[in-house]
Enzyme design. Structure first.
Site, PDB file in Angstrom:
ATOM      1  N   ASP A   8       0.889  -1.162   0.000  1.00  0.00           N
ATOM      2  CA  ASP A   8       0.000   0.000   0.000  1.00  0.00           C
ATOM      3  C   ASP A   8       0.928   1.212   0.000  1.00  0.00           C
ATOM      4  O   ASP A   8       1.452   1.600   1.047  1.00  0.00           O
ATOM      5  CB  ASP A   8      -0.901  -0.008   1.236  1.00  0.00           C
ATOM      6  CG  ASP A   8      -1.773   1.232   1.315  1.00  0.00           C
ATOM      7  OD1 ASP A   8      -2.326   1.636   0.280  1.00  0.00           O
ATOM      8  OD2 ASP A   8      -1.905   1.801   2.419  1.00  0.00           O
ATOM      9  N   GLU A  67      -1.175  -1.420  -4.941  1.00  0.00           N
ATOM     10  CA  GLU A  67      -2.370  -0.631  -5.237  1.00  0.00           C
ATOM     11  C   GLU A  67      -2.037   0.423  -6.293  1.00  0.00           C
ATOM     12  O   GLU A  67      -0.978   1.049  -6.257  1.00  0.00           O
ATOM     13  CB  GLU A  67      -2.885   0.048  -3.974  1.00  0.00           C
ATOM     14  CG  GLU A  67      -4.200   0.768  -4.180  1.00  0.00           C
ATOM     15  CD  GLU A  67      -4.777   1.342  -2.900  1.00  0.00           C
ATOM     16  OE1 GLU A  67      -5.585   2.282  -3.016  1.00  0.00           O
ATOM     17  OE2 GLU A  67      -4.422   0.875  -1.794  1.00  0.00           O
ATOM     18  N   ASP A 139      -2.349   0.905   7.468  1.00  0.00           N
ATOM     19  CA  ASP A 139      -1.571   0.788   6.232  1.00  0.00           C
ATOM     20  C   ASP A 139      -1.126  -0.653   5.994  1.00  0.00           C
ATOM     21  O   ASP A 139      -1.112  -1.122   4.852  1.00  0.00           O
ATOM     22  CB  ASP A 139      -0.357   1.724   6.266  1.00  0.00           C
ATOM     23  CG  ASP A 139      -0.776   3.183   6.317  1.00  0.00           C
ATOM     24  OD1 ASP A 139      -1.340   3.669   5.316  1.00  0.00           O
ATOM     25  OD2 ASP A 139      -0.559   3.827   7.354  1.00  0.00           O
TER      26      ASP A 139
END
Length: 174
Positions: A8, A67, A139
């Site tokens: 991420d 991502e 996160d």
């Protein structure tokens, strides 16, 4: 068994999550955050690159999922996010890992069942899927969700392609 590294990305905090996938089951391996120092963007990008490179050396994943950039209201933030992603992707390619990218909507859909899920729902489902004692940091949970999304997507694609084998009357069949 496949080891998946999920990322991420962020210019201040980059979450990472590592899972082992055996068929449709996931097992937690590790997770955490790479925190960058305040100041110059080039130092932040170097910190992300070095951190992801170290994680790859430590856990030797088979694949890398990250991502995609979403378009935020602030173009400057989107550019910095894109550069953070680039640093992580270069670390993966230097580690000879195949790279897969997923949108935030795809990740939430794969983990929660709704592309509009919020962060707390993602954390809860990651905790349930991986049978964790507590909720992972936000996160890190997002990064674990990226890894789970990749595993689910890859499993579905293999099944659709007829690669998954089924036993019929004691015989293996495609």
């Amino acid at each position: 068994m496949t080891i998946i590294l999920g990322i991420d990305p962020g210019s201040r905090i980059t979450g990472y999550g590592i899972v082992k996938q055996q068929g449709s089951k996931f097992h937690y391996v590790g997770s955490g955050c790479i925190r960058t120092p305040n100041g110059d963007l080039s130092i932040k990008l170097d910190t992300i690159f070095a951190g992801v490179s170290e994680i790859i050396k430590q856990y030797t994943p088979d694949t890398f999922a990250i991502e995609q950039v979403f378009m935020a209201h602030n173009p400057d933030s989107a550019l910095k996010l894109g550069q953070a992603r680039g640093s992580a992707i270069v670390a993966a390619t230097q580690g000879l890992l195949p790279v897969f990218e997923y949108s935030a909507r795809q990740i939430k859909q794969a983990v929660v069942g709704s592309g509009a899920a919020d962060k707390s729902q993602v954390q809860h489902m990651v905790q349930q899927i991986l049978k964790l004692d507590g909720k992972p940091q936000a996160d890190a949970a997002d990064a674990l969700a990226v890894a789970i999304c990749h595993g689910n997507t890859n499993q579905s694609l293999l099944a659709m392609a007829g690669v998954a084998r089924k036993t019929v009357r004691g015989r293996l069949r495609k």
